[in-house]
Design an enzyme around this catalytic site. Structure first.
Site, PDB file in Angstrom:
ATOM      1  N   ASP A  67       0.839  -1.203   0.000  1.00  0.00           N
ATOM      2  CA  ASP A  67       0.000   0.000   0.000  1.00  0.00           C
ATOM      3  C   ASP A  67       0.874   1.253   0.000  1.00  0.00           C
ATOM      4  OD1 ASP A  67       0.905  -0.453   2.574  1.00  0.00           O
ATOM      5  OD2 ASP A  67      -1.067  -0.433   3.511  1.00  0.00           O
ATOM      6  N   ASN A 135      -8.224  -1.995  14.071  1.00  0.00           N
ATOM      7  CA  ASN A 135      -9.612  -2.174  13.615  1.00  0.00           C
ATOM      8  C   ASN A 135      -9.756  -3.378  12.675  1.00  0.00           C
ATOM      9  OD1 ASN A 135      -8.400  -1.274  11.268  1.00  0.00           O
ATOM     10  ND2 ASN A 135      -9.702   0.519  10.993  1.00  0.00           N
ATOM     11  N   HIS A 137      -7.931  -3.915   9.919  1.00  0.00           N
ATOM     12  CA  HIS A 137      -7.578  -3.691   8.511  1.00  0.00           C
ATOM     13  C   HIS A 137      -6.330  -4.487   8.125  1.00  0.00           C
ATOM     14  CE1 HIS A 137      -4.969   0.127   9.459  1.00  0.00           C
ATOM     15  NE2 HIS A 137      -4.206  -0.928   9.420  1.00  0.00           N
ATOM     16  N   GLU A 142      -9.803  -1.026   4.842  1.00  0.00           N
ATOM     17  CA  GLU A 142     -10.470  -0.726   6.108  1.00  0.00           C
ATOM     18  C   GLU A 142     -11.739  -1.571   6.241  1.00  0.00           C
ATOM     19  OE1 GLU A 142      -8.845   0.949   8.171  1.00  0.00           O
ATOM     20  OE2 GLU A 142      -8.157   2.905   7.454  1.00  0.00           O
TER      21      GLU A 142
HETATM   22  P1  PGA Z   1       1.717  -1.578  13.092  1.00  0.00           P
HETATM   23  O1  PGA Z   1       0.665  -1.343  11.932  1.00  0.00           O
HETATM   24  O2  PGA Z   1       2.607  -2.695  12.661  1.00  0.00           O
HETATM   25  O3  PGA Z   1       2.471  -0.272  13.193  1.00  0.00           O
HETATM   26  O4  PGA Z   1       0.962  -1.905  14.335  1.00  0.00           O
HETATM   27  C1  PGA Z   1      -0.049  -2.437  11.461  1.00  0.00           C
HETATM   28  C2  PGA Z   1      -1.124  -1.992  10.489  1.00  0.00           C
HETATM   29  O5  PGA Z   1      -1.775  -0.967  10.707  1.00  0.00           O
HETATM   30  O6  PGA Z   1      -1.338  -2.706   9.491  1.00  0.00           O
END
Ligand code: PGA
Length: 241
Positions: A67, A135, A137, A142
């Site tokens: 992404d 959440n 995602h 999302e």
């Molecule tokens: P993080 O992010 O590894 O910084 O917890 C994970 C994500 O949001 O996919």
């Protein structure tokens, strides 16, 4: 989809490291999709070390960005491309042309189609490495994103924007949109490995194990995948049974 609980974030990294090693043994040019964020950093440190020592031929692989932020005039230093270049590729001495990154602007449909066709031209994704948002995602997909979605533009939730705010550190507004491989794109991978560490992920990992496949929890799409593994450390897996 299986859950694997290990002790520490370094142990999570070790599991992912072994899968990367596996694909480098199985294929001359394996294709990996790479996440950003805090979770993969122990893995990236491990990969850098092994590549520098000459123990891992990581430069044989092709890498795809999962992404990217979307917006005009975004500072290069805030992009996920920059993250992958500075946290993995450059320190590991991997030529930057091994990475297919996503641009931050342009015609979204054309950008998305280009990423999809580059994945196809590379022979498809062998191993997609993922983190998970609080959440649920995966990449920038999302809650509510269709599970058959392909690469495209998404609106970021406030939570996701805040979680990524550190990359913009006050010098640019946090983008409202992101370009991401779709959930359906991720599902085409031969293997998916989702990593989670820390107590902040315990709630979502518990929901993922207990709940059904649901649009509201993008990571639950992996329940329908034939080779998906969720690797968690002790803190993130505290609610697992
Ligand atoms: P993080 O992010 O590894 O910084 O917890 C994970 C994500 O949001 O996919």
């Amino acid at each position: 989809m299986i859950f694997q609980q290990v002790e520490s974030p370094d142990d999570v990294a070790e599991v992912a490291f072994e899968r990367i090693q596996h694909w480098l043994t199985a294929k001359s040019e394996p294709v990996f999709a790479l996440p950003t964020g805090a979770t993969p950093l122990p893995l990236y440190r491990r990969l850098i070390e092994a590549t520098r020592d000459g123990r891992l031929p990581l430069a044989r692989a092709r890498f795809f960005a999962l992404d990217e932020f979307w917006g005009n005039d975004l500072p290069e230093s805030s992009t996920f491309r920059h993250f992958l270049v500075t946290r993995l590729l450059s320190p590991a001495g991997i030529p930057l042309d091994r990475l297919v990154a996503l641009p931050t602007s342009g015609d979204p449909e054309r950008v998305a189609a280009t990423h999809e066709s580059a994945i196809r031209a590379a022979g498809g994704l062998d191993l997609v490495l993922l983190g998970i948002g609080g959440n649920g995602h995966i990449a920038f997909n999302e809650p509510g994103t269709p599970h058959d979605s392909r690469t495209g533009l998404r609106v970021l939730t406030e939570k996701t924007r805040l979680a990524n705010g550190y990359l913009f550190a006050g010098h640019h507004p946090i983008p409202t949109h992101g370009m991401t491989m779709g959930i359906g794109t991720i599902a085409t991978a031969r293997e998916v490995l989702l990593m989670a560490s820390g107590s902040g992920k315990a709630g979502i990992i518990g929901r993922l194990q207990d709940g059904p496949v649901a649009l509201e929890l993008p990571a639950s799409s992996l329940k329908s995948h034939g080779d998906a593994r969720i690797v968690v450390d002790r803190a993130a897996g505290v609610a697992l049974n």
